[in-house]
Design an enzyme around this catalytic site. Structure first.
Site, PDB file in Angstrom:
ATOM      1  N   HIS A  61       0.578  -1.086  -0.095  1.00 37.79           N
ATOM      2  CA  HIS A  61      -0.125  -0.055   0.093  1.00 37.79           C
ATOM      3  C   HIS A  61       0.898   1.240   0.033  1.00 37.79           C
ATOM      4  O   HIS A  61       1.313   1.686   1.043  1.00 37.79           O
ATOM      5  CB  HIS A  61      -0.950  -0.180   1.338  1.00 37.79           C
ATOM      6  CG  HIS A  61      -2.101   0.940   1.143  1.00 37.79           C
ATOM      7  ND1 HIS A  61      -3.181   0.686   1.673  1.00 37.79           N
ATOM      8  CD2 HIS A  61      -2.115   2.375   0.715  1.00 37.79           C
ATOM      9  CE1 HIS A  61      -4.162   1.480   1.921  1.00 37.79           C
ATOM     10  NE2 HIS A  61      -3.618   2.705   0.924  1.00 37.79           N
ATOM     11  N   LEU A  64       2.525   6.441  -5.071  1.00 38.00           N
ATOM     12  CA  LEU A  64       3.857   6.885  -5.718  1.00 38.00           C
ATOM     13  C   LEU A  64       3.346   8.136  -6.588  1.00 38.00           C
ATOM     14  O   LEU A  64       4.425   8.899  -7.095  1.00 38.00           O
ATOM     15  CB  LEU A  64       4.408   5.946  -6.772  1.00 38.00           C
ATOM     16  CG  LEU A  64       5.154   4.680  -5.991  1.00 38.00           C
ATOM     17  CD1 LEU A  64       5.737   3.662  -6.898  1.00 38.00           C
ATOM     18  CD2 LEU A  64       6.204   4.998  -4.950  1.00 38.00           C
ATOM     19  N   ARG A  65       2.176   8.330  -6.550  1.00 35.70           N
ATOM     20  CA  ARG A  65       1.537   9.804  -7.073  1.00 35.70           C
ATOM     21  C   ARG A  65       1.838   9.759  -8.661  1.00 35.70           C
ATOM     22  O   ARG A  65       1.396  11.025  -9.036  1.00 35.70           O
ATOM     23  CB  ARG A  65       2.058  10.905  -6.184  1.00 35.70           C
ATOM     24  CG  ARG A  65       1.852  10.907  -4.857  1.00 35.70           C
ATOM     25  CD  ARG A  65       0.382  10.784  -4.722  1.00 35.70           C
ATOM     26  NE  ARG A  65       0.222  11.435  -3.250  1.00 35.70           N
ATOM     27  CZ  ARG A  65      -0.850  10.906  -2.496  1.00 35.70           C
ATOM     28  NH1 ARG A  65      -1.632  10.059  -2.937  1.00 35.70           N
ATOM     29  NH2 ARG A  65      -0.731  11.172  -1.131  1.00 35.70           N
ATOM     30  N   ASN A  95      -5.142   5.756  -6.829  1.00 33.14           N
ATOM     31  CA  ASN A  95      -5.845   7.028  -7.120  1.00 33.14           C
ATOM     32  C   ASN A  95      -4.639   8.175  -7.756  1.00 33.14           C
ATOM     33  O   ASN A  95      -4.295   8.973  -6.956  1.00 33.14           O
ATOM     34  CB  ASN A  95      -6.069   7.420  -5.570  1.00 33.14           C
ATOM     35  CG  ASN A  95      -5.063   7.523  -4.483  1.00 33.14           C
ATOM     36  OD1 ASN A  95      -4.078   7.167  -4.741  1.00 33.14           O
ATOM     37  ND2 ASN A  95      -5.233   8.151  -3.673  1.00 33.14           N
ATOM     38  N   ASP A 155      -8.958   2.609  -3.263  1.00 37.32           N
ATOM     39  CA  ASP A 155      -8.083   3.496  -2.204  1.00 37.32           C
ATOM     40  C   ASP A 155      -8.936   4.140  -1.386  1.00 37.32           C
ATOM     41  O   ASP A 155      -9.735   3.562  -0.688  1.00 37.32           O
ATOM     42  CB  ASP A 155      -6.932   4.138  -2.894  1.00 37.32           C
ATOM     43  CG  ASP A 155      -6.024   4.879  -1.546  1.00 37.32           C
ATOM     44  OD1 ASP A 155      -5.550   3.846  -1.059  1.00 37.32           O
ATOM     45  OD2 ASP A 155      -6.014   5.916  -1.297  1.00 37.32           O
ATOM     46  N   HIS A 182     -11.399   0.159   0.908  1.00 36.14           N
ATOM     47  CA  HIS A 182     -11.044   1.208   1.978  1.00 36.14           C
ATOM     48  C   HIS A 182     -12.256   1.240   2.979  1.00 36.14           C
ATOM     49  O   HIS A 182     -13.353   1.459   2.500  1.00 36.14           O
ATOM     50  CB  HIS A 182     -10.986   2.639   1.437  1.00 36.14           C
ATOM     51  CG  HIS A 182     -10.847   3.894   2.482  1.00 36.14           C
ATOM     52  ND1 HIS A 182      -9.644   4.352   2.961  1.00 36.14           N
ATOM     53  CD2 HIS A 182     -11.722   4.556   2.927  1.00 36.14           C
ATOM     54  CE1 HIS A 182      -9.693   5.293   3.735  1.00 36.14           C
ATOM     55  NE2 HIS A 182     -10.989   5.578   4.091  1.00 36.14           N
ATOM     56  N   HIS A 235      -5.042  -0.913   6.053  1.00 32.06           N
ATOM     57  CA  HIS A 235      -4.872  -0.207   7.108  1.00 32.06           C
ATOM     58  C   HIS A 235      -5.914  -0.437   8.528  1.00 32.06           C
ATOM     59  O   HIS A 235      -6.763   0.788   8.484  1.00 32.06           O
ATOM     60  CB  HIS A 235      -4.768   1.436   6.934  1.00 32.06           C
ATOM     61  CG  HIS A 235      -5.676   1.915   5.870  1.00 32.06           C
ATOM     62  ND1 HIS A 235      -7.230   1.717   5.814  1.00 32.06           N
ATOM     63  CD2 HIS A 235      -5.155   2.600   4.809  1.00 32.06           C
ATOM     64  CE1 HIS A 235      -7.523   2.398   4.708  1.00 32.06           C
ATOM     65  NE2 HIS A 235      -6.481   3.388   4.021  1.00 32.06           N
ATOM     66  N   ASP A 308       1.140   2.717   3.481  1.00 26.93           N
ATOM     67  CA  ASP A 308       0.296   3.768   3.094  1.00 26.93           C
ATOM     68  C   ASP A 308       0.839   5.081   3.013  1.00 26.93           C
ATOM     69  O   ASP A 308       0.493   6.072   3.279  1.00 26.93           O
ATOM     70  CB  ASP A 308      -1.054   3.827   4.345  1.00 26.93           C
ATOM     71  CG  ASP A 308      -2.137   4.825   3.427  1.00 26.93           C
ATOM     72  OD1 ASP A 308      -1.976   5.133   2.400  1.00 26.93           O
ATOM     73  OD2 ASP A 308      -3.049   5.115   4.260  1.00 26.93           O
ATOM     74  N   HIS A 312       2.510  14.434   0.374  1.00 28.04           N
ATOM     75  CA  HIS A 312       2.018  15.674  -0.176  1.00 28.04           C
ATOM     76  C   HIS A 312       2.725  16.771  -0.070  1.00 28.04           C
ATOM     77  O   HIS A 312       3.460  16.750   0.731  1.00 28.04           O
ATOM     78  CB  HIS A 312       0.530  15.740   0.914  1.00 28.04           C
ATOM     79  CG  HIS A 312      -0.310  14.892   0.966  1.00 28.04           C
ATOM     80  ND1 HIS A 312      -1.330  14.829  -0.196  1.00 28.04           N
ATOM     81  CD2 HIS A 312      -0.891  13.776   1.787  1.00 28.04           C
ATOM     82  CE1 HIS A 312      -2.387  13.926   0.140  1.00 28.04           C
ATOM     83  NE2 HIS A 312      -1.790  13.235   1.304  1.00 28.04           N
TER      84      HIS A 312
HETATM   85  O1  DOR Z   1      -4.328   9.449   4.647  1.00 22.74           O
HETATM   86  C1  DOR Z   1      -4.614   8.889   3.642  1.00 22.74           C
HETATM   87  N1  DOR Z   1      -4.022   9.554   2.493  1.00 22.74           N
HETATM   88  N2  DOR Z   1      -5.689   7.914   3.312  1.00 22.74           N
HETATM   89  C2  DOR Z   1      -5.841   7.521   2.436  1.00 22.74           C
HETATM   90  O2  DOR Z   1      -6.886   6.533   2.246  1.00 22.74           O
HETATM   91  C3  DOR Z   1      -5.518   8.219   0.897  1.00 22.74           C
HETATM   92  C4  DOR Z   1      -4.280   8.848   1.346  1.00 22.74           C
HETATM   93  C5  DOR Z   1      -3.728   9.393   0.036  1.00 22.74           C
HETATM   94  O3  DOR Z   1      -3.880   9.116  -0.981  1.00 22.74           O
HETATM   95  O4  DOR Z   1      -3.167  10.625   0.262  1.00 22.74           O
END
Ligand code: DOR
Length: 434
Positions: A61, A64-65, A95, A155, A182, A235, A308, A312
């Protein structure tokens, strides 16, 4: 291809229940011999005395964006974070933008992983097109692509419609694929900012009740049981979910589960700091939940640790609590957190801890020989860890493009010093080899 002799390390191989000093000879990308006092036959000798030698870690989980959110992370920076954390296999979530709901996107992410070459990348496909919760993704198209997708998840978005979830579970059985949903009943969490409980009352923040997770897990377990389908619970964050999974496993339901390092280590009292790096979905829970998660990881109710890892960019994460997005970094701190907080506290023995990063996740989906034995004939996907390393987490010093670690300033014990992907070093003496 480098030929290596890892000399004198403590070899931790949970697949064989092996924990003892041995030498490991590597040639042509494979382990060719494991034994005592092997002598070098022209190979480079890596002195592993006092170090642990484990199978490379597998993360089911990861975010990698790429494609779409490369300001937070991409396959290269996320792979570097993985190698630094001792991982050789990562499963990036769907996602992205575009969403991983087609063979084109899955193959692109998979191929980027091969090009970067620091870890193997096994994409997770979405359950529904565009993560919209309505129309199923063509699982067969992704499964039969070069990316060989056998895990599907929307996700952070729950598959809220029970009929869609039922059809997804049914469709996945055709490929023995696993659905990872999820677990959040969205009606119960519409304004949620943190776990619902004493702390949310004290801080005056809208709560995310534990029942929202448990209702969804209960529904999914009932659906999976009825179909004989495979469900993976991501999670796990509440003691109630642990009970549901334990009971389902006892009845033979085909369910597996993961827990994150942050849910094993941190509780909701920390949110009194309003540090946005502690905001995550599902939220940090209570100490009672943390204890239950630790016990479940130890007894195997929860099969594996998954990070996870959710990078960001600072301009988004460094905002007031209410506006900050959910998510935390995890790859570079995961194993050290589990060793420091669980092995160190006597909750988990070391070989079991290694198992939860290797054979545990490798049993959930096909990760192409990662997380298996350290034995002749096996691919040399390995990590070598310094058990005496003491280091202080510094978000700026991490390999990830982002720096939103919830462990900033924490002193952790143990750190990978070398990681090998099919015998090729991806981390050497603590440095990522791009
Ligand atoms: O905290 C989280 N961030 N939970 C998620 O389910 C998605 C993830 C994200 O993509 O940032």
């Amino acid at each position: 291809m480098a030929e290596l002799l890892l000399k004198g390390g403590r070899v931790l191989d949970p697949s064989r229940g092996h924990d003892g000093v041995a030498d490991v000879r590597i040639a042509d990308g494979d382990v060719v011999e494991v034994g005592a006092d092997l002598s070098a036959d022209g190979e480079e000798v890596v002195d592993c005395a006092g170090l642990w030698v484990a199978p490379g870690f597998v993360d089911l989980h990861t975010h990698l964006r790429e494609p779409g959110f490369e300001d937070a992370e991409d396959v290269a920076t996320g792979s570097a974070a993985g190698a630094a954390g001792g991982f050789t296999a990562l499963c990036p979530m769907a996602n992205t933008d575009p969403v991983c709901d087609s063979a084109a996107v899955a193959e692109m992410v998979w191929r980027r992983g091969r090009e970067v070459g620091l870890v193997d990348v096994f994409p997770v496909g979405s359950v529904t097109r565009g993560l919209e919760g309505h129309e199923l993704t063509e699982f067969g198209e992704l499964h039969h692509s070069a990316a060989h997708v056998d895990m599907f998840s929307d996700d952070g978005k729950p598959v809220a419609d029970a009929l869609v979830m039922r059809r997804a579970l049914q469709y996945a059985t055709a490929f023995d694929a696993v659905i990872c949903n999820h677990a959040e009943d969205p009606d119960l969490t519409s304004d949620a900012q943190m776990n619902e409980g004493v702390m949310s009352s004290v801080l005056g923040l809208p709560g995310w009740p534990h029942e929202a997770e448990e209702i969804m897990v209960a529904r999914d377990l009932i659906l999976a049981a009825g179909l004989g389908a495979r469900l993976h619970v991501p999670h796990v964050s509440t003691a109630g979910t642990v009970e549901l999974i334990r009971a389902a496993k006892a009845k033979g339901v085909r369910v597996t589960a993961e827990v994150t390092p942050h849910h094993l280590s941190l509780d909701d009292t920390r949110i009194a700091s309003y540090d946005p790096n502690l905001k995550v979905n599902p939220p940090l829970r209570t100490t009672v939940d943390v204890e239950a998660l630790r016990a479940a990881l130890a007894d195997g109710t929860i099969d594996c640790v998954a990070t996870d890892h959710a990078p960001h960019p600072p301009e988004q994460k460094d905002q007031e609590w209410e506006h900050a997005p959910c998510g935390m970094l995890g790859l570079e701190t995961a194993f050290a957190v589990v060793v420091t907080d669980l092995v160190g506290a006597g909750v988990l023995d070391l070989l079991t801890a290694v198992a939860r990063f290797t054979v545990g996740p490798a049993g959930v989906r096909d990760v192409g020989g990662h997380g298996g034995a350290i034995a002749a004939g096996a691919p040399a996907n390995l990590t070598v860890i310094d058990p005496d390393a003491r280091w202080t987490v510094d978000g700026f010093a991490l390999q990830s493009r982002a720096r939103n670690t919830p462990f900033e300033g924490r002193e952790l014990t143990t750190r990978p010093v070398h990681t090998f992907l099919r015998g090729r070093p991806t981390l050497r003496d603590g440095k990522v080899l791009l």
